[in-house]
Design a protein around this motif. Structure first.
Motif, PDB file in Angstrom:
ATOM      1  N   PRO A 187      -0.832   2.805   6.526  1.00 28.88           N
ATOM      2  CA  PRO A 187      -2.135   2.146   6.398  1.00 28.88           C
ATOM      3  C   PRO A 187      -2.478   1.260   7.590  1.00 28.88           C
ATOM      4  N   PRO A 188      -3.751   1.159   7.919  1.00 28.50           N
ATOM      5  CA  PRO A 188      -4.174   0.259   8.990  1.00 28.50           C
ATOM      6  C   PRO A 188      -3.826  -1.178   8.629  1.00 28.50           C
ATOM      7  N   GLY A 189      -3.405  -1.960   9.609  1.00 34.22           N
ATOM      8  CA  GLY A 189      -3.071  -3.353   9.379  1.00 34.22           C
ATOM      9  C   GLY A 189      -1.654  -3.560   8.864  1.00 34.22           C
ATOM     10  N   LEU A 192       3.770  -2.954   3.726  1.00 33.34           N
ATOM     11  CA  LEU A 192       3.189  -4.288   3.582  1.00 33.34           C
ATOM     12  C   LEU A 192       1.998  -4.457   4.521  1.00 33.34           C
ATOM     13  N   VAL A 193       0.853  -4.801   3.930  1.00 35.46           N
ATOM     14  CA  VAL A 193      -0.354  -5.103   4.708  1.00 35.46           C
ATOM     15  C   VAL A 193      -0.647  -6.590   4.485  1.00 35.46           C
ATOM     16  N   PRO A 194      -0.420  -7.409   5.515  1.00 38.64           N
ATOM     17  CA  PRO A 194      -0.411  -8.861   5.340  1.00 38.64           C
ATOM     18  C   PRO A 194      -1.750  -9.544   5.543  1.00 38.64           C
ATOM     19  N   ALA A 195      -1.723 -10.810   5.176  1.00 36.73           N
ATOM     20  CA  ALA A 195      -2.759 -11.754   5.580  1.00 36.73           C
ATOM     21  C   ALA A 195      -2.142 -12.541   6.733  1.00 36.73           C
ATOM     22  N   VAL A 204       0.842  -1.187   0.000  1.00 36.94           N
ATOM     23  CA  VAL A 204       0.000   0.000   0.000  1.00 36.94           C
ATOM     24  C   VAL A 204       0.884   1.245   0.000  1.00 36.94           C
ATOM     25  N   PRO A 205       0.695   2.138  -0.980  1.00 35.74           N
ATOM     26  CA  PRO A 205       1.498   3.370  -0.992  1.00 35.74           C
ATOM     27  C   PRO A 205       1.290   4.186   0.277  1.00 35.74           C
ATOM     28  N   ALA A 206       2.377   4.761   0.771  1.00 35.89           N
ATOM     29  CA  ALA A 206       2.329   5.599   1.968  1.00 35.89           C
ATOM     30  C   ALA A 206       3.329   6.728   1.771  1.00 35.89           C
ATOM     31  N   CYS A 207       3.183   7.777   2.551  1.00 35.39           N
ATOM     32  CA  CYS A 207       4.090   8.915   2.438  1.00 35.39           C
ATOM     33  C   CYS A 207       4.262   9.535   3.810  1.00 35.39           C
ATOM     34  N   TYR A 230       7.859  -0.895  10.843  1.00 38.57           N
ATOM     35  CA  TYR A 230       6.956  -1.597   9.933  1.00 38.57           C
ATOM     36  C   TYR A 230       7.685  -1.998   8.654  1.00 38.57           C
ATOM     37  N   ALA A 231       7.165  -3.053   7.994  1.00 39.17           N
ATOM     38  CA  ALA A 231       7.731  -3.539   6.733  1.00 39.17           C
ATOM     39  C   ALA A 231       7.340  -2.612   5.593  1.00 39.17           C
ATOM     40  N   GLY A 232       8.343  -2.178   4.849  1.00 37.83           N
ATOM     41  CA  GLY A 232       8.080  -1.335   3.694  1.00 37.83           C
ATOM     42  C   GLY A 232       8.982  -1.690   2.535  1.00 37.83           C
TER      43      GLY A 232
END
Length: 147
Positions: free
Chosen positions: A18-20, A73-76, A8-11, A34-36
């Motif tokens: 992003p949530p999650g 990264l927004v995981p499962a 998910v793009p972030a800045c 966080y993973a990016g």
């Protein structure tokens, strides 16, 4: 299987994580990491994102480099598996790619009591990670693996 996680793009300038988002470690001040991933010099590199410091770091060419544009990264479902020497287990998350096409995997190491994320580059037999202004490396690391 690709639908089980997303980038998910972030800045940081907009302070939008992003949530999650997947938390992968803690820095020396106790701030969450966080993973990016972020682009740099033609590569897409695994990155560490520290919202409390308004920072995203990649390691490249012996340096720790701050990036403003990145993805989170927004995981499962993921787990961490120990590995060494550039090896990655089945299901390892490819988080980037070098300019000449080698896949880079998301790893993490413990350094001075801190768990910090980095990039596993199989051809180099190591996990590189940005720490205290430098690119460090470890032949022992954990690999992010999709369950």
């Amino acid at each position: 299987m690709a639908g089980t996680y997303r980038w998910v793009p972030a800045c940081l300038s907009q302070r939008s994580i992003p949530p999650g988002a997947l938390r992968v470690g803690t820095d020396v001040d106790g701030d969450e990491i966080y993973a990016g991933r972020a682009p740099h010099e033609g590569d897409i590199l695994p990155a560490k994102v520290i919202p409390n410091k308004n920072a995203c770091y990649v390691c490249w060419g012996g340096e720790e480099i701050v990036k403003d544009q990145f993805e989170v990264l927004v995981p499962a479902m993921f787990s961490w598996q120990f590995s060494t020497g550039g090896e990655v287990p089945p299901g390892a998350v490819a988080a980037g790619v070098t300019a000449d096409g080698e896949k880079l995997y998301f790893g993490r190491v413990t350094h001075d009591g801190c768990t910090t994320p980095g990039k596993i580059q199989p051809s180099h037999g190591t996990c590189y990670y940005p720490f205290d202004g430098e690119e460090r490396s470890s032949a022992e690391y954990e690999v992010l693996v999709l369950m």
